[in-house]
Design a protein around this motif. Structure first.
Motif, short mmCIF file in Angstrom:
data_model
loop_
_atom_site.label_atom_id
_atom_site.label_comp_id
_atom_site.label_asym_id
_atom_site.label_seq_id
_atom_site.Cartn_x
_atom_site.Cartn_y
_atom_site.Cartn_z
N ALA A 118 0.87 -1.19 0.00
CA ALA A 118 0.00 0.00 0.00
C ALA A 118 0.90 1.23 0.00
O ALA A 118 1.40 1.66 1.03
CB ALA A 118 -0.92 -0.01 1.22
N LYS A 126 0.57 4.28 -0.21
CA LYS A 126 0.28 5.50 0.57
C LYS A 126 1.04 5.52 1.90
O LYS A 126 1.28 6.58 2.46
CB LYS A 126 -1.22 5.68 0.81
CG LYS A 126 -1.81 4.77 1.89
CD LYS A 126 -3.23 5.27 2.26
CE LYS A 126 -3.77 4.55 3.48
NZ LYS A 126 -4.51 3.33 3.17
N ALA A 127 1.42 4.34 2.38
CA ALA A 127 2.14 4.26 3.65
C ALA A 127 3.53 4.88 3.55
O ALA A 127 4.02 5.49 4.49
CB ALA A 127 2.25 2.81 4.11
N ASP A 179 -0.20 -1.34 -4.30
CA ASP A 179 -1.61 -0.98 -4.13
C ASP A 179 -1.73 0.53 -4.18
O ASP A 179 -1.12 1.23 -3.36
CB ASP A 179 -2.10 -1.51 -2.77
CG ASP A 179 -3.54 -1.12 -2.51
OD1 ASP A 179 -4.38 -1.33 -3.40
OD2 ASP A 179 -3.84 -0.62 -1.41
N THR A 197 -7.17 0.34 -5.60
CA THR A 197 -8.25 0.31 -4.60
C THR A 197 -8.52 1.73 -4.15
O THR A 197 -7.90 2.22 -3.20
CB THR A 197 -7.83 -0.52 -3.36
OG1 THR A 197 -7.47 -1.83 -3.79
CG2 THR A 197 -8.96 -0.63 -2.36
N ARG A 223 -14.98 -4.25 -3.39
CA ARG A 223 -14.63 -4.15 -1.97
C ARG A 223 -15.88 -4.40 -1.12
O ARG A 223 -16.89 -3.70 -1.27
CB ARG A 223 -14.07 -2.76 -1.68
CG ARG A 223 -13.75 -2.54 -0.22
CD ARG A 223 -13.04 -1.22 -0.01
NE ARG A 223 -12.57 -1.12 1.38
CZ ARG A 223 -11.64 -0.27 1.78
NH1 ARG A 223 -11.08 0.55 0.93
NH2 ARG A 223 -11.28 -0.23 3.05
N MET A 243 -11.44 -4.84 3.46
CA MET A 243 -10.46 -4.27 4.40
C MET A 243 -11.27 -3.55 5.46
O MET A 243 -11.90 -2.56 5.17
CB MET A 243 -9.53 -3.31 3.67
CG MET A 243 -8.85 -2.33 4.58
SD MET A 243 -7.11 -2.14 4.25
CE MET A 243 -6.70 -0.94 5.52
N SER A 270 -7.66 -1.24 10.68
CA SER A 270 -6.36 -0.61 10.48
C SER A 270 -5.55 -0.76 11.76
O SER A 270 -6.09 -0.64 12.86
CB SER A 270 -6.57 0.86 10.14
OG SER A 270 -5.34 1.45 9.86
N GLY A 274 -5.25 -4.61 3.84
CA GLY A 274 -4.09 -4.29 4.67
C GLY A 274 -4.54 -4.23 6.11
O GLY A 274 -5.38 -5.03 6.53
N GLY A 275 -3.99 -3.28 6.85
CA GLY A 275 -4.46 -3.09 8.22
C GLY A 275 -3.76 -3.94 9.26
O GLY A 275 -4.17 -3.96 10.41
N ILE A 276 -2.71 -4.64 8.85
CA ILE A 276 -1.96 -5.44 9.83
C ILE A 276 -1.16 -4.48 10.71
O ILE A 276 -0.40 -3.65 10.22
CB ILE A 276 -1.03 -6.43 9.10
CG1 ILE A 276 -1.88 -7.39 8.26
CG2 ILE A 276 -0.15 -7.19 10.10
CD1 ILE A 276 -1.12 -8.08 7.16
N GLU A 318 -2.80 -6.29 0.87
CA GLU A 318 -2.27 -4.97 0.49
C GLU A 318 -1.84 -4.26 1.78
O GLU A 318 -2.36 -3.21 2.11
CB GLU A 318 -3.29 -4.17 -0.34
CG GLU A 318 -4.69 -4.21 0.19
CD GLU A 318 -5.73 -3.55 -0.71
OE1 GLU A 318 -5.62 -3.65 -1.95
OE2 GLU A 318 -6.64 -2.94 -0.16
N ALA A 319 -0.89 -4.87 2.45
CA ALA A 319 -0.38 -4.30 3.70
C ALA A 319 0.61 -3.18 3.39
O ALA A 319 1.38 -3.27 2.43
CB ALA A 319 0.31 -5.39 4.51
N GLY A 320 0.57 -2.16 4.17
CA GLY A 320 1.54 -1.07 4.07
C GLY A 320 2.34 -1.01 5.35
O GLY A 320 3.53 -1.35 5.41
N ARG A 321 1.65 -0.61 6.41
CA ARG A 321 2.27 -0.40 7.73
C ARG A 321 3.16 -1.56 8.18
O ARG A 321 4.28 -1.35 8.64
CB ARG A 321 1.15 -0.19 8.76
CG ARG A 321 1.64 0.20 10.13
CD ARG A 321 0.47 0.15 11.14
NE ARG A 321 -0.75 0.70 10.59
CZ ARG A 321 -1.13 1.97 10.69
NH1 ARG A 321 -0.38 2.82 11.32
NH2 ARG A 321 -2.27 2.38 10.16
N HIS A 363 2.95 5.80 7.02
CA HIS A 363 2.04 6.87 7.44
C HIS A 363 2.80 7.89 8.29
O HIS A 363 2.27 8.42 9.26
CB HIS A 363 0.81 6.28 8.19
CG HIS A 363 0.19 5.11 7.46
ND1 HIS A 363 -0.52 5.26 6.29
CD2 HIS A 363 0.24 3.77 7.68
CE1 HIS A 363 -0.91 4.06 5.86
NE2 HIS A 363 -0.45 3.14 6.69
C1 LIG Z 1 -4.58 2.26 3.87
C2 LIG Z 1 -4.95 1.09 3.06
C3 LIG Z 1 -4.14 -0.05 3.03
C4 LIG Z 1 -2.91 -0.18 3.87
O1 LIG Z 1 -3.16 -0.06 5.22
P1 LIG Z 1 -1.97 -0.42 6.25
O2 LIG Z 1 -2.59 -0.11 7.57
O3 LIG Z 1 -0.84 0.48 5.91
O4 LIG Z 1 -1.67 -1.85 6.05
C5 LIG Z 1 -4.50 -1.07 2.21
N1 LIG Z 1 -5.59 -1.01 1.44
C6 LIG Z 1 -6.40 0.06 1.44
C7 LIG Z 1 -7.59 0.07 0.58
C8 LIG Z 1 -6.12 1.15 2.26
O5 LIG Z 1 -6.92 2.21 2.25
#
Ligand SMILES: *Cc1c(COP(=O)(O)O)cnc(C)c1O
Length: 416
Positions: free
Chosen positions: A54, A56-57, A75, A98, A141, A189, A192, A229-231, A272-275, A370
């Motif tokens: 992801a 954006k992270a 992502d 997404t 979604r 998803m 978070s 994501g959201g792990i 789609e993990a970022g964090r 983030h």
């Molecule tokens: C923010 C987001 C993620 C990533 O979230 P993390 O908490 O960084 O893992 C993945 N998918 C979508 C759609 C998001 O909005």
């Protein structure tokens, strides 16, 4: 428990600061790549498994390139993020799009790049068809509403703006079939920064059961399930990282019981993990500018909430280490502040630290996701540089700090 260590010594940090003045974010390449490999390894049993970072992270193409080389996709949820994918050499189904409340221009660009499009709403089917035509592969979604509890950052699913209801999922896939679409995915998803491994297993259970139901009622066969994501990560030393082996084992059992048993395998699993990938491997490095004693004790840094917004935005805890003073007793209670004219510009409130002095180096942990990406220019604050610490100890600047020229670049002062 999670030990809050640093990937550099104080002496190393002083050398880095001599070249790149504070504040800056520095990312640990070794940590990021170990984490990335561990993630892929945990799901090696699932043919076609993919993790879409992801972006954006941590929207830096140098980081994305590292992750792409390790086998990750990307992502994206905006035009700029799609362009990062493109400049990093990702294309086609390595890109997941997404977005929500999405403009036509972004659907258009995602389609041009061959990205997998993940709709946030049933009305987007007609919207995209009208504006730029539908792609071959479409995913929706899912918002499970009352079936699932959310958490603090993303809110309760019923109150969250994201995704389709259950009825809309069924109706939407039926509609796509009528329109001749042949390739399908599904996504959800709902949390978070979630630290419970079982949460992700439960999410998979909801999605797998929905896949069976949609297949039974519409005949749609899914190529992939994207579990989002959201792990979470252990921002606090008393928290524990999510054990991805355990998440994987739980999901694998369900995969056999639900997907395989209903004849719906193979199904590729995506995240789609970022964090969880970069978060723990970034550090905001700053210096103490002033020590102030009034009704409380303040340590004012040369960084501010424009460099790291999470404490002010969510009341989030970020661990703080004072290199060289790690082993001194933490006997003084500080509010650690930035310089914005906002009283919530505090990295920490009532934090017990060793006695601080002007010019002490302050390292704020877990800023690899983030962190810099949420930066902003309020009060004329400039976004900091981003550095990458390589496994051999060398450091590259992967984004320079903003300058006043950058800040004023959108003004035409000849018209003044
Ligand atoms: C923010 C987001 C993620 C990533 O979230 P993390 O908490 O960084 O893992 C993945 N998918 C979508 C759609 C998001 O909005």
């Amino acid at each position: 428990m999670t030990e809050k260590t640093l990937p550099f010594t104080k002496a190393q940090l002083e050398t880095i600061i001599a070249k790149y003045p504070t504040p800056f974010h520095i990312y640990d390449e070794r940590g990021i790549l170990n984490c990335a490999r561990g993630f892929l390894d945990a799901f090696a049993w699932n043919a076609g498994f993919k993790e879409y970072f992801a972006i954006k992270a941590l929207p830096n193409p140098f980081i994305m390139k590292l992750l792409h080389n390790a086998g990750f996709g990307i992502d994206c949820s905006s035009l700029a993020e799609l362009e990062i994918a493109n400049m990093t050499g990702l294309s086609g189904e390595e890109i997941m799009f997404t977005a929500n409340d999405t403009p036509a221009s972004e659907f258009q660009r995602a389609k041009e790049l061959g990205a997998i499009i993940n709709f946030d709403d049933i009305s987007h089917i007609a919207y995209m068809e009208r504006n730029c035509g539908l792609p071959d592969l479409i995913s929706f979604r899912y918002n499970p509403g009352p079936l699932k509890e959310g958490n603090m950052i993303i809110g309760n699913p019923e109150e969250a703006k994201y995704g389709f209801t259950r009825e809309q999922m069924l109706e939407g896939y039926k509609l796509l079939k009528q329109k001749g679409i042949k390739r399908f995915g599904i996504h959800t998803m709902v949390a978070s920064n979630e630290l419970s491994p079982d949460y992700f297993v439960e999410t998979a259970a909801i999605i797998f059961e929905l896949i069976v139901e949609i297949h039974r009622k519409t005949g749609v066969r899914f190529e992939f399930a994207n579990l989002g994501g959201g792990i979470g990560i252990p921002y606090r030393p008393d928290q524990q990282a999510v054990d991805m082996q355990r998440v994987s084992a739980g999901i694998r059992k369900l995969y056999d019981e639900v997907i395989v048993a209903n004849g719906l395998a193979p199904l590729k699993l995506f995240f789609e993990a970022g964090r969880a990938i970069t978060g723990p491997h970034g550090y905001l490095v700053a210096k103490v500018l002033h020590i102030k004693e009034t009704y409380r004790k303040y340590a004012g840094l040369d960084a501010c909430m424009a460099n790291l917004m999470r404490p002010a935005l969510y009341g989030a805890y970020h661990h703080i280490t004072i290199p060289g003073k790690e082993h001194l007793p933490h006997t003084v209670c500080y509010d650690v502040t930035g310089s914005l004219c906002e009283n919530n510009d505090k990295f920490a409130i009532d934090r017990m630290l060793p006695e601080l002095a002007e010019d002490d180096i302050v390292v704020i942990h877990d800023t690899g996701a983030h962190g810099h990406s949420m930066g902003f220019n309020y009060n004329g604050k400039l976004r900091s540089a981003e550095l990458l610490l390589h496994p051999d100890g060398a450091v590259s600047q992967i984004r320079r700090a903003e300058t006043l020229d950058d800040y004023f670049a959108t003004l035409d002062i000849t018209e003044l």
